[in-house]
Design an enzyme around this catalytic site. Sequence first.
Site, PDB file in Angstrom:
ATOM      1  N   GLU A 175      39.403  27.177  39.016  1.00 47.03           N
ATOM      2  CA  GLU A 175      39.737  26.942  40.419  1.00 47.03           C
ATOM      3  C   GLU A 175      38.837  25.890  41.091  1.00 47.03           C
ATOM      4  O   GLU A 175      38.043  26.199  41.976  1.00 47.03           O
ATOM      5  CB  GLU A 175      39.713  28.265  41.189  1.00 47.03           C
ATOM      6  CG  GLU A 175      40.729  29.252  40.633  1.00 47.03           C
ATOM      7  CD  GLU A 175      40.838  30.549  41.418  1.00 47.03           C
ATOM      8  OE1 GLU A 175      39.966  30.812  42.265  1.00 47.03           O
ATOM      9  OE2 GLU A 175      41.787  31.315  41.169  1.00 47.03           O
TER      10      GLU A 175
ATOM     11  N   GLU B 294      45.813  32.172  34.655  1.00 46.12           N
ATOM     12  CA  GLU B 294      45.358  33.368  35.363  1.00 46.12           C
ATOM     13  C   GLU B 294      46.341  33.811  36.429  1.00 46.12           C
ATOM     14  O   GLU B 294      46.896  33.006  37.172  1.00 46.12           O
ATOM     15  CB  GLU B 294      43.999  33.130  36.036  1.00 46.12           C
ATOM     16  CG  GLU B 294      43.433  34.377  36.711  1.00 46.12           C
ATOM     17  CD  GLU B 294      42.150  34.094  37.478  1.00 46.12           C
ATOM     18  OE1 GLU B 294      41.306  33.359  36.952  1.00 46.12           O
ATOM     19  OE2 GLU B 294      42.015  34.610  38.599  1.00 46.12           O
TER      20      GLU B 294
END
Length: 486
Positions: A233, A337
């Site tokens: 991220e 994810e």
Amino acid sequence: MKSINRILLLVLPILQSGCSTSKVDEGTKDSVINKIEVYTTAENSDLRLSSSNNFILTLSEQQLNPEVFITVDAEKKFQTFLGIGGAITDASAEVFATLSPIKQQEFLTAYYDKNKGIGYSLARTNIHSCDFSSESYTYIQEGDKELKTFNIDHDKKYRIPLIKKAIETTGGKLTLYVSPWSPPAFMKNNKDILHGGVLLPEFAQSWANYYSKFIKAYEKEGIPVWGLTIQNEPMASQSWESCIYTPEAERDFLKNFLGPTLEKEGLGSRNIIIWDHNRGDMLEKRAHLFFSDPEVSKYAWGIGFHWYETWNGGPPQFESVANVHKAFPNKNLLFTEGCNERFNAEKLQFWGHAERYGINMMNDFNNGTTGWTDWNILLDQNGGPNHVGNFCFAPIHANTNSGEIIYTPMYYYIGHFSKFIRPEAKRISNVVSNKIVTSTSFCNSDGKIATVVMNQSDKEVAYSILFNSQKTIITIPAHAIQTLIF
């Protein structure tokens, strides 16, 4: 509808059957597909990956008009399937260690045995700590730019033993990739392993060396590392381990440091995945920036993405996945994810959580995704441990007080894909006439077709599966998922 003999799939092997694309003789047109097997999971029933051929209508009933037609064409092939799995985090490993040996074996079988369980073949793990660790830690002493103190002793207590047991349960092959959440604090401009910040230029080479040391250390332990993502991220400043990379910063780190370092260290065959964040415009922007530059693209196997663009209630942006696949068909898309957020123990059996997995997996695969990785494989009764309170759901939870294992509907929905669609399968054409149901199809390397069908509606639906001019009419209960093997 007829009663069903509900036999749990966990004790059943996959039926051996053929998958030929050869044309059928004129005399057999419109006949029922031979040797079709149906497995079903449905809300308000005890069907959980259960053998359920009674949903196939009899020959006399086949004259009924179905609401949906699903046409499968094995001659039209698309991406090659990498696998499905989940993340083996510190949290998962710490909870696993609290289980009795009998429950540990049950858990391993449930996920990693392809005959008795759902056959996970893909895994992700964190490079030092992430939010799903009991505390923040790194593999070096703070300030050690030369990495002289590097060691993975922390992981040898819980995480490495679990990864080894998972590999063993698969029969010896588990495709593992690794991801960092943040460089050590001294390497960042905010001097904090948490709360975002950026990698300081003077530590770029040291940080690239860190990846290499981690991969070599794990492989020395007998854990092969298939690949890595550059940063989890990279556009999120979180209260947990995080680090910000602009598109240009991530590109330059790969081009000038990480890619060349892995090659220099004899790790050039490891597959590097860029982005590792949400679907949407930024997924497309990173893909174009990286893959349009030959000097960068040569290091990148593909692009990874998450599903948290839906965090504030927005729709999944599947079109961005399709756009990247169309623009760069020779690069790979990997779901890295996803989980159901905001843990609430009263929702452990909430069916909508499972349907979120089903709809995301269907659409990601149908838009060109090659593999799919869930987040934590196991969490405790509180949705942790997590050192900043970011508690979430997992397909399996364990009550660390009672030692009980809790299977959620998510586990079974994932299993409808992971058990029957195996590595090296090819996605094939699957056309659905009505949006009442969603579907995807793959042809496995052994010749068997797996077609997954999901019904999110409140009513039972009859659908016709068409293959090689043969058809079979099947019913699917309300809020259910089925896998057909033929």
